[in-house]
Design an enzyme around this catalytic site. Structure first.
Site: not given
Lengths: 428, 428
Positions: A196, A198, A227, A229, A252, A275, A299, A326, A328
Site C-alpha cells: 500500500k 499512502k 490511498d 487520503n 482507497e 477508512n 479499525d 486500517h 496508525n
C-alpha cells in the site's frame, strides 16, 4: 471478578517523518497504554492512539470502569454511553483520527478486558471472538513518501552503518524510485506480499507514477493499493484512476465523502476502499444506499472494539462489502489486537495495513513482534499473547513528558519544512 | 481441548393441539438434544427443532465436529459449510421451519460448544456473548387458537381436577372469549406483561375480534401482537390492520414476502415484525432496500447460533430495525439459550416469544425453569446454567421412538380434524 484499578499511561514513540494529506508525522507518535487490574491479581492491557483529550476521557472513564465486572462489557458500554453522551463527547471532527471519543475509549477498555479475561481463563482473545478462522494473519507493506530521518529527538543522528531496512527507513522517498527502493527494502525484511502507498501528498503524477513503478518492479502478482487520503477531486480521481485499472487491488479514499466516492466507483473498474467516508456504524445505511465503496477498512480502535469489529465483519459479508484493516503508528499491543481480530473474522482476507515496520520502540516484553513472510502468527499464549515491559513503558512515558507533544498535529509538523503549507480538504 | 464425542438424541415432547396457518400441532413436538463431550470430561448441551433430516445431518456433522477444538467455531463453521454445501443441503423450503440445514446444525453445535466452554472456564454463555445487558429477560404470553386436549398419547385423559393454567391449557379456545380466558390463565400463572396471538387460522374477524377483546380485558398497558402467519392478502391485512392501529404493539407477518410486507407497512401506522420474510442474513439487503419490516424476530436455531444472533442485533441497531425473538415448542435448554442471548443483546428489548408454558415435559435437572412476573432470570451457574436430566432424556427418547413421528407435518394433523383442510399460502 471485579476491576480494581485502571492505569493510564500516555507514551511517545519515535516516528519517522512520513507524509500524508494532513501533513507530516511528528518525531513522536502518541499512544496510550491502558492496564486493567482485577481483584484476582490478573491484569489486561490495551493500546490506543493518544492525545490529551484521550487521557482526560480515560481518566473520566476510570470512575465507571473500576469496580465493574470485566465480563459485563455490554453493560459497561451502556454506562460509558451515559457518562460521555451527557457532555456531547460523541461529536465528530473532520480529521480521520478525530473520531468520537466514546468508541475510542471503549475500545481501550474492551481490549484490556478481553486480554484480562483470556489471561484469567487461559484462553486467547481470538477464542473469545469466535475462534480462529486462521492462525497466520497477513499484513501489507505500508509505503510513505517521506523526508530524511527516523524520528525521535532532534539531536538524533542517523545510523551511517545501517543497511537493509534499517538504512532504507532513514532515507527520503519523494519520487517513484525512492518508493520502489523503500518497498524493496521493506518487503525484503518482512516478506510482505501486498503493498500500500499512502498518497494525497505529492502531485498525482508522482503518486500514480510510483504505483506504476511498483507494478513494474514487483509484477502483477503483488497486489497494490493507493490511498490519496480523500484530497483528490472527483475528476482527478477518475482520470488518474483510469491509468490504474487492472493495476490496483483497491483504490482507497481517492475522494472525500460517500457521494463523491460513489461517483468515482461508478466510473472505474477498480474496487474502492475506505477508512474515511464509512467509519462508523452510523455511516453504514448511507453507504449501502449510495454504494460508496467495495471494501471497508476496519479499525477496532475507532469502531468501538474487537467485538464491534467482528460485527462489522458480519455486516460486510451481509451487504457484499470486502473487509480490510486500517492502521496508525502503533506498537505490539495494538499489533496483537489487530492480529487476533484478523484471525477471528472469516472475511478479513485482505492483508492488513500496519505502520509497525516504521516503529523502532516497543512496549511489550521481548521487543518487536515478528512479521515473517508478511504474516504475524498469533501465539498460543492467553489473552493477546503479549506482556507489558514495565521498564520500556516508563521510558516511553518519559519520552512523552519530554517531547512536549500533547496532540497529533501533522499540519504544524509540515509547516516546519514548508512554512506556507496548509491542509486542504481537496488539494488536486 | 478437543471434542471427543457428540451424542445426538431425538426426543418427542407432549404438545397440545395448537393451531397455526400450517395446520395443527401434533400430539408431540420433535426436538433433538445434542451433547458434546470434551477430552477433559466436561460436556455442553443444546436443543434444536428435530426431524429425521436433522438427525441425519447431525450424524454427518459429527464426523467433522469430533476431534475439533470447541473454541475454534469460525473454523468449524467453515468445515461444516464445505461438508454440507457439497450436497446442496442449504436449499430452502417454503415452510417457516424448513430452513437451511447448515445454519440449523451449526446452531446446535455452537450452543453446545459455548455451554461446554462456559462450564470448562467457569463463566456463563452470556459472558461469552459480550456480557449481560440485563439479567432478567422478559418473555411474552403466546396465545393460540386450539382444540381440546393437552397433547401426548391418544389414550391420554384430561385432568378433570386441574385448575388455573393447568386447566386452561387443556380446553379449547376458538373464539375471542376462549382467547381471553387462555390469556388470563397464562398471565396469572407466569406474570407475562405482553401478549402475542398466533393467527392465520380462523376467519380474520375472529382473530381481530380476539385482539380487540384482549385490549378490552387487559387495557392499553399490555402490549398486544397478532401474527397471521403470512396467510392474509395485502388488502385483508390492511383493512383489518386499520382496526388495530393504536392497539397492536406490532403486527407480525400479516402477509407473505418482503414486497407485500413493505406494501402493508406503508399503509398502516403499526410496526410490522417478521420471522418469515427476513429470516437469514441473505434476506437483509432486500429487507433494507424494500423496508419490509420494522422488527426482526431473531431465532438462534435458524440464524446460525448465538453469536450470529448477536451480530443480527448489531445489524438491527445499525439499520433502524427493532429486535424481538421467535419461538417453537421447546424445553429448558432452548429457553436458557434464548435467555442468555436475550440478556446479551443490548437492543433485544421486546418481550421474547416462547411456547414454554404449553410444554409439560422437561429434559433439564430440576424440571421446568421458572418464569416469574413474565421474566426468566439467568442464573450464575456456568455455561447455559442447566444440566441434562439423563433419565428424562431416556424417557423422552422412548416417546420419540414410540410416537412414530419423524417430521413435523401440521397439515396432516389438521386433516385428522378437518379431512379437506389443506395449507394455502394466502387463505384470506
Amino acid at each position: 471478578m471485579r476491576i480494581t484499578d485502571m492505569h493510564i499511561t500516555p507514551i511517545a514513540i519515535t516516528d519517522p517523518p512520513l507524509r500524508n494529506a494532513a501533513g507530516l508525522h511528528a518525531p513522536y507518535a502518541l499512544r496510550t497504554i491502558v492496564e486493567l487490574v482485577s481483584d484476582n491479581g490478573i491484569s489486561g492491557i490495551s493500546e490506543i492512539p493518544g492525545s490529551q483529550a484521550v487521557t482526560d476521557a480515560l481518566i473520566e472513564a476510570r470512575e465507571v470502569v473500576v469496580g465493574h465486572d470485566p465480563f459485563a462489557l455490554n453493560h459497561l458500554l451502556h454506562l460509558l454511553e451515559q457518562r460521555f453522551r451527557s457532555h456531547g463527547a460523541d461529536a465528530r471532527g473532520q480529521a480521520p483520527w478525530d473520531q468520537r471519543r466514546l468508541v475510542h475509549i471503549f475500545s481501550a477498555v474492551e481490549v484490556a478486558c478481553l486480554d484480562l479475561l483470556g489471561k484469567d481463563m487461559g484462553c486467547r482473545v481470538v477464542d473469545l471472538l469466535g475462534g480462529p478462522a486462521r492462525e497466520r494473519v497477513p499484513f501489507s507493506a505500508y509505503l510513505f513518501f517521506k523526508h530524511e530521518g527516523a524520528g525521535g529527538p532532534l539531536e538524533f543522528d542517523l545510523d551511517a552503518n545501517a543497511d537493509g531496512w534499517a538504512q532504507a527507513r532513514q532515507v527520503s522517498a519523494l519520487d517513484p524510485e525512492g518508493i520502489v527502493a523503500q518497498a524493496s527494502a521493506m518487503c525484503d525484511e518482512f516478506g510482505f506480499q501486498s503493498i500500500k502507498l499512502k498518497g494525497g501528498t505529492l502531485d498525482p503524477a508522482i503518486e500514480v507514477g510510483s504505483i506504476l513503478a511498483l507494478r513494474e518492479a514487483f509484477g502483477p502478482d503483488t497486489p497494490l493499493r493507493l490511498d490519496p487520503n480523500a484530497v483528490w477531486a472527483v475528476d482527478t480521481a477518475i482520470n488518474w484512476g483510469k491509468k490504474m485499472e487492472g493495476v490496483l487491488e483497491y483504490y482507497e479514499d481517492p475522494v472525500r465523502g460517500q457521494e463523491a466516492m460513489a461517483e468515482v466507483r461508478q466510473a472505474l473498474s477498480i474496487p474502492l476502499a475506505t477508512n474515511m467516508c464509512t467509519t462508523s456504524f452510523e455511516d453504514l445505511p448511507a453507504s449501502i444506499r449510495l454504494g460508496s465503496e467495495d471494501i471497508i477498512l476496519a479499525d477496532h480502535h475507532y469502531w468501538g472494539g474487537l467485538r464491534a469489529s467482528v460485527e462489522l465483519g458480519r455486516i460486510c459479508r451481509t451487504f457484499g462489502r470486502g473487509l480490510s484493516m486500517h492502521s496508525n503508528s502503533h506498537l505490539g499491543i495494538s499489533l496483537a489486537a489487530m492480529a487476533h481480530l484478523g484471525a477471528a473474522v472469516p472475511n478479513l482476507t485482505y492483508a492488513l495495513d500496519t505502520h509497525y515496520p516504521w516503529q523502532s520502540d516497543e512496549v511489550v516484553v521481548g521487543g518487536q513482534l515478528p512479521i515473517e513472510e508478511g504474516y504475524y502468527e498469533i501465539t498460543n499464549a492467553p489473552g493477546l499473547g503479549v506482556e507489558l515491559d514495565r521498564e520500556a513503558l516508563a521510558r516511553l512515558h518519559s519520552s512523552y513528558l519530554d517531547c512536549g507533544l500533547k496532540n497529533r498535529n501533522d499540519e504544524i509538523e509540515m509547516q516546519k519544512i514548508e512554512p506556507d503549507w496548509t491542509f486542504k480538504p481537496t488539494r488536486w
